[in-house]
Design a protein around this motif. Structure first.
Motif, short mmCIF file in Angstrom:
data_model
loop_
_atom_site.label_atom_id
_atom_site.label_comp_id
_atom_site.label_asym_id
_atom_site.label_seq_id
_atom_site.Cartn_x
_atom_site.Cartn_y
_atom_site.Cartn_z
N GLY A 95 0.39 -1.17 -0.46
CA GLY A 95 -0.36 0.24 0.30
C GLY A 95 1.06 1.34 -0.01
O GLY A 95 0.71 2.63 0.19
N ASP A 96 2.07 1.09 -0.08
CA ASP A 96 3.21 2.45 -0.77
C ASP A 96 3.18 3.26 -2.00
O ASP A 96 3.36 2.44 -2.59
N SER A 97 2.81 4.31 -2.08
CA SER A 97 2.72 5.02 -2.87
C SER A 97 3.41 5.10 -3.75
O SER A 97 3.34 5.35 -4.59
N TRP A 98 4.80 4.69 -3.13
CA TRP A 98 5.82 5.00 -3.88
C TRP A 98 6.33 4.10 -4.62
O TRP A 98 7.96 3.92 -5.37
N GLY A 99 5.34 3.06 -4.34
CA GLY A 99 5.94 1.64 -5.57
C GLY A 99 7.08 0.63 -4.76
O GLY A 99 7.65 -0.35 -5.65
N LYS A 100 7.15 0.85 -3.49
CA LYS A 100 8.35 -0.12 -2.31
C LYS A 100 7.40 -1.37 -3.05
O LYS A 100 7.15 -1.42 -2.51
N LEU A 101 8.66 -1.78 -3.62
CA LEU A 101 8.13 -4.07 -4.22
C LEU A 101 9.02 -4.50 -2.90
O LEU A 101 9.99 -4.41 -3.08
N GLN A 102 8.23 -5.67 -2.46
CA GLN A 102 9.53 -6.39 -1.86
C GLN A 102 9.26 -7.67 -2.44
O GLN A 102 8.15 -8.24 -3.16
N PHE A 103 10.31 -8.06 -3.53
CA PHE A 103 10.38 -9.49 -3.99
C PHE A 103 10.55 -11.00 -2.48
O PHE A 103 11.56 -11.04 -1.92
N GLY A 104 10.22 -11.71 -3.85
CA GLY A 104 10.31 -13.35 -3.16
C GLY A 104 11.36 -13.60 -3.50
O GLY A 104 12.21 -13.28 -4.87
N ALA A 105 11.79 -14.74 -3.28
CA ALA A 105 13.68 -14.89 -3.53
C ALA A 105 13.45 -15.63 -5.04
O ALA A 105 14.56 -16.19 -5.71
N GLY A 106 12.02 -16.62 -5.48
CA GLY A 106 12.12 -16.68 -7.33
C GLY A 106 12.58 -18.55 -7.03
O GLY A 106 12.19 -18.99 -5.96
N THR A 107 11.63 -18.58 -8.28
CA THR A 107 11.55 -20.01 -8.94
C THR A 107 12.37 -20.06 -9.81
O THR A 107 12.16 -19.44 -10.84
N GLN A 108 13.46 -21.06 -10.14
CA GLN A 108 13.87 -21.43 -11.57
C GLN A 108 13.08 -22.37 -12.49
O GLN A 108 12.74 -24.07 -11.38
N VAL A 109 12.64 -21.81 -13.12
CA VAL A 109 11.41 -22.72 -14.46
C VAL A 109 12.24 -23.82 -14.88
O VAL A 109 12.75 -22.71 -16.22
N VAL A 110 12.63 -24.81 -15.65
CA VAL A 110 13.40 -25.19 -16.42
C VAL A 110 12.71 -26.08 -17.52
O VAL A 110 11.63 -27.04 -16.96
N VAL A 111 12.28 -25.92 -18.86
CA VAL A 111 11.38 -26.40 -19.67
C VAL A 111 12.49 -27.37 -19.96
O VAL A 111 13.39 -27.35 -20.92
N THR A 112 11.28 -29.03 -20.11
CA THR A 112 12.71 -29.91 -20.83
C THR A 112 11.80 -30.45 -22.39
O THR A 112 10.57 -29.74 -22.45
N PRO A 113 12.56 -30.43 -23.10
CA PRO A 113 12.12 -31.20 -24.47
C PRO A 113 11.10 -32.53 -24.35
O PRO A 113 11.53 -33.43 -23.23
#
Lengths: 113, 116
Positions: A95-113
């Motif tokens: 709800g911060d008007s200045w757009g302060k974002l808190q990021f998660g740690a991320g998920t690596q997606v690997v697409v296999t054929p």
């Protein structure tokens, strides 16, 4: 302290299958959520966003689901393609008007054929 | 057309040196940000400027000093570089949307800093 997301896990998906990437958040004051995609050697790229007054939003091949009861966010990618291989981040705004974002740690997606 | 650009893309330097990273956006946005991404891919905001005014200043060593000559540019100067400063630094920008909030941020390609 409060956090978004999990430690960086890896999701291996077969080309053509659907992918589901999950994200947990703990700040009930957060009212805006974003998913970013980061390809190797590039900056994060906006995918889709959702406000807390919604529980589902669809884009092109992507759907974001928000469950405020359990503070859970997910990104679904339909018919996963090799170009979808990347690290996916969820981010929240408290709800911060200045757009302060808190990021998660991320998920690596690997697409296999 | 590049929306958010950063220079340099790679920066290798010795410990103790002073270096600057530059960022420019041509989106007409009024707010710009600096993020640091560590080796585990964790992204954390460092600073934000709105129309040349500092509005977000996280707990960052004072060796880091942002400077915004105009709303299209936000530079990051780092004094006395340390090994732990090695990371990827991303610039981003945003614009006020409906409801008076800035939310969607557009990121630059990053500057990969390696301190030896």
């Amino acid at each position: 302290g409060e956090s978004v997301g999990l430690h960086l896990p890896t999701l291996s998906v077969q080309e053509g299958d659907n992918s589901i990437i999950n994200c947990a958040y703990s700040n009930s004051a957060s009212d805006y959520f974003i998913w970013y995609k980061q390809e190797s050697g590039k900056g994060p790229q906006f995918i889709i966003d959702i406000r807390s007054n919604m529980d589902k939003r669809q884009g092109q091949r992507v759907t974001v689901l928000l469950n405020k009861t359990v503070k859970h966010l997910s990104l679904q990618i339909a018919a996963t393609q090799p170009g979808d291989s990347a690290v996916y981040f969820c981010a929240e705004n408290k709800g911060d008007s200045w757009g302060k974002l808190q990021f998660g740690a991320g998920t690596q997606v690997v697409v296999t054929p | 057309d590049t929306a958010v650009s950063q220079t340099p893309k790679y920066l290798v330097t010795q410990m103790g040196n002073d270096k600057s990273i530059k960022c420019e956006q041509n989106l007409g946005h009024d707010t710009m940000y600096w993020y640091k991404q560590d080796s585990k891919k964790f992204l954390k905001i460092m600073f934000s400027y709105n129309n040349k005014e500092l509005i977000i200043n996280e707990t960052v060593p004072n060796r880091f000093s942002p400077k915004s000559p105009d709303k299209a540019h936000l530079n990051l100067h780092i004094n006395s570089l340390e090994l732990g400063d090695s990371a990827v630094y991303f610039c981003a920008s945003s614009q006020v949307g409906s409801g008076g909030r800035r939310e969607t941020q557009y990121f630059g390609p990053g500057t990969r800093l390696l301190v030896l």
